[in-house]
Design a protein around this motif. Sequence first.
Motif, PDB file in Angstrom:
ATOM      1  N   GLN A 142       0.830  -1.210   0.000  1.00  0.00           N
ATOM      2  CA  GLN A 142       0.000   0.000   0.000  1.00  0.00           C
ATOM      3  C   GLN A 142       0.866   1.263   0.000  1.00  0.00           C
ATOM      4  N   LEU A 143       1.877   1.306   0.863  1.00  0.00           N
ATOM      5  CA  LEU A 143       2.740   2.487   0.942  1.00  0.00           C
ATOM      6  C   LEU A 143       3.480   2.734  -0.373  1.00  0.00           C
ATOM      7  N   LEU A 144       3.973   1.666  -0.982  1.00  0.00           N
ATOM      8  CA  LEU A 144       4.686   1.824  -2.254  1.00  0.00           C
ATOM      9  C   LEU A 144       3.736   2.274  -3.359  1.00  0.00           C
ATOM     10  N   LYS A 145       2.553   1.696  -3.420  1.00  0.00           N
ATOM     11  CA  LYS A 145       1.578   2.099  -4.448  1.00  0.00           C
ATOM     12  C   LYS A 145       1.208   3.566  -4.297  1.00  0.00           C
ATOM     13  N   GLU A 146       1.018   4.005  -3.057  1.00  0.00           N
ATOM     14  CA  GLU A 146       0.687   5.409  -2.814  1.00  0.00           C
ATOM     15  C   GLU A 146       1.813   6.335  -3.274  1.00  0.00           C
ATOM     16  N   ALA A 147       3.049   5.830  -3.265  1.00  0.00           N
ATOM     17  CA  ALA A 147       4.207   6.627  -3.695  1.00  0.00           C
ATOM     18  C   ALA A 147       4.486   6.467  -5.190  1.00  0.00           C
ATOM     19  N   GLY A 148       3.590   5.782  -5.917  1.00  0.00           N
ATOM     20  CA  GLY A 148       3.744   5.658  -7.368  1.00  0.00           C
ATOM     21  C   GLY A 148       4.555   4.457  -7.834  1.00  0.00           C
ATOM     22  N   TRP A 149       4.817   3.521  -6.949  1.00  0.00           N
ATOM     23  CA  TRP A 149       5.588   2.330  -7.301  1.00  0.00           C
ATOM     24  C   TRP A 149       4.677   1.217  -7.772  1.00  0.00           C
ATOM     25  N   LYS A 150       5.210   0.393  -8.650  1.00  0.00           N
ATOM     26  CA  LYS A 150       4.555  -0.849  -9.052  1.00  0.00           C
ATOM     27  C   LYS A 150       5.182  -1.949  -8.206  1.00  0.00           C
ATOM     28  N   VAL A 151       4.366  -2.686  -7.484  1.00  0.00           N
ATOM     29  CA  VAL A 151       4.850  -3.770  -6.636  1.00  0.00           C
ATOM     30  C   VAL A 151       4.550  -5.095  -7.331  1.00  0.00           C
ATOM     31  N   LEU A 152       5.589  -5.893  -7.514  1.00  0.00           N
ATOM     32  CA  LEU A 152       5.430  -7.227  -8.088  1.00  0.00           C
ATOM     33  C   LEU A 152       5.856  -8.234  -7.031  1.00  0.00           C
TER      34      LEU A 152
END
Length: 154
Positions: free
Chosen positions: A112-122
């Motif tokens: 969630q934190l990474l997505k909010e910062a614009g990251w794609k999490v795989l």
Amino acid sequence: MNDEWTPPAGSWASSAARRRNMQAIRSRDTKPEQRVRRLLHAQGLRYRVAAKPLAGLRRTADIVFRPVKVAVFIDGCYWHGCPEHYVPPKTNPGYWSEKVARNIARDRNTDQLLKEAGWKVLRFWEHEPSEDCAVRIAAEVEKRRARARGTGTT
């Protein structure tokens, strides 16, 4: 003198042998990670290993493509509660089940934190074929690179 092993204060280890086993478990550079990294490198992709995607976040991703904001995690089936392969422990089940539950909750929070910062999490499980993981990672990195160049679609 007592020859019986006693755990250090605050230790969760149920025996000396268990403690040695747990200390030997790698948190990075596992075989699944190494296989995926080797395949990505062979495709000409360069990345950071065991790096923090966000400076203020005390969590590391297994593979990080900082310029395009892609964070890759290759999760162990036991430690991250794989729905296919996780088997609850027989020794000290309360502690270990809670530990795995905390890991899962932390994984979701990290996502969630990474997505909010614009990251794609795989995220991949350790049992997934390395070739499949590498293909999906390379495709996402290329898609984001093309978007950054203005030649791709969203």
